[in-house]
Design a protein around this motif. Structure first.
Motif, PDB file in Angstrom:
ATOM      1  N   LYS A 179       0.820  -1.219   0.000  1.00 53.70           N
ATOM      2  CA  LYS A 179       0.000   0.000   0.000  1.00 53.70           C
ATOM      3  C   LYS A 179       0.856   1.272   0.000  1.00 53.70           C
ATOM      4  N   ASP A 180       2.111   1.167   0.423  1.00 54.67           N
ATOM      5  CA  ASP A 180       2.983   2.333   0.536  1.00 54.67           C
ATOM      6  C   ASP A 180       3.919   2.508  -0.657  1.00 54.67           C
ATOM      7  N   VAL A 181       3.723   1.716  -1.720  1.00 54.64           N
ATOM      8  CA  VAL A 181       4.543   1.799  -2.932  1.00 54.64           C
ATOM      9  C   VAL A 181       3.603   1.799  -4.135  1.00 54.64           C
ATOM     10  N   GLU A 182       3.879   2.683  -5.093  1.00 53.47           N
ATOM     11  CA  GLU A 182       3.071   2.729  -6.314  1.00 53.47           C
ATOM     12  C   GLU A 182       3.739   1.886  -7.400  1.00 53.47           C
ATOM     13  N   LEU A 183       2.950   1.101  -8.084  1.00 48.35           N
ATOM     14  CA  LEU A 183       3.442   0.323  -9.215  1.00 48.35           C
ATOM     15  C   LEU A 183       3.255   1.161 -10.474  1.00 48.35           C
ATOM     16  N   ILE A 184       4.366   1.528 -11.121  1.00 52.07           N
ATOM     17  CA  ILE A 184       4.328   2.376 -12.305  1.00 52.07           C
ATOM     18  C   ILE A 184       4.297   1.534 -13.578  1.00 52.07           C
ATOM     19  N   TYR A 185       5.096   0.481 -13.599  1.00 50.99           N
ATOM     20  CA  TYR A 185       5.255  -0.339 -14.799  1.00 50.99           C
ATOM     21  C   TYR A 185       5.476  -1.777 -14.363  1.00 50.99           C
ATOM     22  N   LEU A 186       4.848  -2.700 -15.076  1.00 49.53           N
ATOM     23  CA  LEU A 186       5.037  -4.119 -14.784  1.00 49.53           C
ATOM     24  C   LEU A 186       5.084  -4.884 -16.098  1.00 49.53           C
ATOM     25  N   ASP A 187       6.149  -5.664 -16.270  1.00 51.27           N
ATOM     26  CA  ASP A 187       6.266  -6.526 -17.436  1.00 51.27           C
ATOM     27  C   ASP A 187       6.574  -7.930 -16.940  1.00 51.27           C
ATOM     28  N   VAL A 188       5.858  -8.885 -17.471  1.00 50.54           N
ATOM     29  CA  VAL A 188       6.086 -10.281 -17.131  1.00 50.54           C
ATOM     30  C   VAL A 188       6.360 -11.017 -18.433  1.00 50.54           C
ATOM     31  N   VAL A 246      10.053 -14.037 -15.805  1.00 54.84           N
ATOM     32  CA  VAL A 246      10.904 -12.878 -15.553  1.00 54.84           C
ATOM     33  C   VAL A 246       9.995 -11.688 -15.287  1.00 54.84           C
ATOM     34  N   VAL A 247      10.201 -11.029 -14.163  1.00 56.76           N
ATOM     35  CA  VAL A 247       9.384  -9.884 -13.765  1.00 56.76           C
ATOM     36  C   VAL A 247      10.259  -8.636 -13.738  1.00 56.76           C
ATOM     37  N   ASP A 248       9.846  -7.636 -14.478  1.00 55.99           N
ATOM     38  CA  ASP A 248      10.500  -6.330 -14.471  1.00 55.99           C
ATOM     39  C   ASP A 248       9.461  -5.310 -14.056  1.00 55.99           C
ATOM     40  N   MET A 249       9.789  -4.497 -13.083  1.00 58.84           N
ATOM     41  CA  MET A 249       8.841  -3.479 -12.648  1.00 58.84           C
ATOM     42  C   MET A 249       9.564  -2.199 -12.241  1.00 58.84           C
ATOM     43  N   TRP A 250       8.828  -1.122 -12.392  1.00 50.87           N
ATOM     44  CA  TRP A 250       9.251   0.173 -11.870  1.00 50.87           C
ATOM     45  C   TRP A 250       8.233   0.563 -10.821  1.00 50.87           C
ATOM     46  N   CYS A 251       8.740   0.997  -9.687  1.00 46.28           N
ATOM     47  CA  CYS A 251       7.887   1.388  -8.575  1.00 46.28           C
ATOM     48  C   CYS A 251       8.248   2.808  -8.153  1.00 46.28           C
ATOM     49  N   ARG A 252       7.361   3.390  -7.366  1.00 44.24           N
ATOM     50  CA  ARG A 252       7.588   4.759  -6.888  1.00 44.24           C
ATOM     51  C   ARG A 252       7.308   4.811  -5.399  1.00 44.24           C
ATOM     52  N   ASP A 253       8.231   5.425  -4.688  1.00 46.13           N
ATOM     53  CA  ASP A 253       8.040   5.699  -3.270  1.00 46.13           C
ATOM     54  C   ASP A 253       7.365   7.065  -3.181  1.00 46.13           C
ATOM     55  N   PRO A 254       6.054   7.111  -2.938  1.00 44.12           N
ATOM     56  CA  PRO A 254       5.347   8.397  -2.958  1.00 44.12           C
ATOM     57  C   PRO A 254       5.776   9.356  -1.851  1.00 44.12           C
ATOM     58  N   LEU A 255       6.289   8.832  -0.747  1.00 40.72           N
ATOM     59  CA  LEU A 255       6.713   9.694   0.349  1.00 40.72           C
ATOM     60  C   LEU A 255       7.895  10.573  -0.074  1.00 40.72           C
ATOM     61  N   TYR A 256       8.837   9.995  -0.824  1.00 41.99           N
ATOM     62  CA  TYR A 256      10.022  10.737  -1.256  1.00 41.99           C
ATOM     63  C   TYR A 256       9.991  11.094  -2.732  1.00 41.99           C
ATOM     64  N   GLY A 257       9.000  10.575  -3.463  1.00 39.05           N
ATOM     65  CA  GLY A 257       8.891  10.886  -4.882  1.00 39.05           C
ATOM     66  C   GLY A 257      10.002  10.287  -5.719  1.00 39.05           C
ATOM     67  N   LYS A 258      10.532   9.146  -5.294  1.00 42.83           N
ATOM     68  CA  LYS A 258      11.638   8.515  -6.020  1.00 42.83           C
ATOM     69  C   LYS A 258      11.185   7.200  -6.637  1.00 42.83           C
TER      70      LYS A 258
END
Length: 129
Positions: free
Chosen positions: A86-95, A105-117
């Motif tokens: 709940k505390d991480v945003e999923l931006i991109y997911l490729d399976v 093979v799982v590739d994902m990009w996530c975002r930490d909304p608290l720090y915007g990284k």
């Protein structure tokens, strides 16, 4: 509150100590570590939460490794990720699948909304026999 959250400490998801003292200190690395453990865990890897682990292994189980199976795993994995983190945003997911190796093979990009990284997570899981 910000200081407490930014002082998170963890060790490598495989239990291996690496680096100078083996401790992961950045918030994104801690998130990456817990997501990798969740992705690569097996059923009952979480001692007090037996149903929490092994989601990807469960999705892989049985049947041929096909493009349709890959698409179904992606949909289920995205839903399971959003429920678990709940505390991480999923931006991109490729399976993707490597059928001859029975590996996902799982590739994902996530975002930490608290720090915007943003941060990347990559994992490979081989289907159990």
């Amino acid at each position: 509150y910000d200081k407490v959250v930014s002082d998170e400490v963890d060790i490598n998801f495989q239990g291996v100590l690496s680096g100078a003292d083996g401790i992961i200190r950045t918030r994104q690395a801690v998130h990456n570590n817990r997501i990798l453990f969740w992705l690569t865990s097996k059923p009952c890897s979480y001692i007090r939460e037996g149903a929490k682990g092994g989601k990807l292994y469960e999705m892989l189980g049985g049947g041929p490794m096909t493009i349709e199976k890959c698409a179904a795993i992606r949909v289920r994995l995205e839903a399971a990720f959003k429920e678990e983190f709940k505390d991480v945003e999923l931006i991109y997911l490729d399976v993707s699948l490597r059928p001859t190796e029975r590996t996902v093979v799982v590739d994902m990009w996530c975002r930490d909304p608290l720090y915007g990284k943003n941060f990347e997570v990559n994992a490979e899981v081989e289907e159990s026999e």
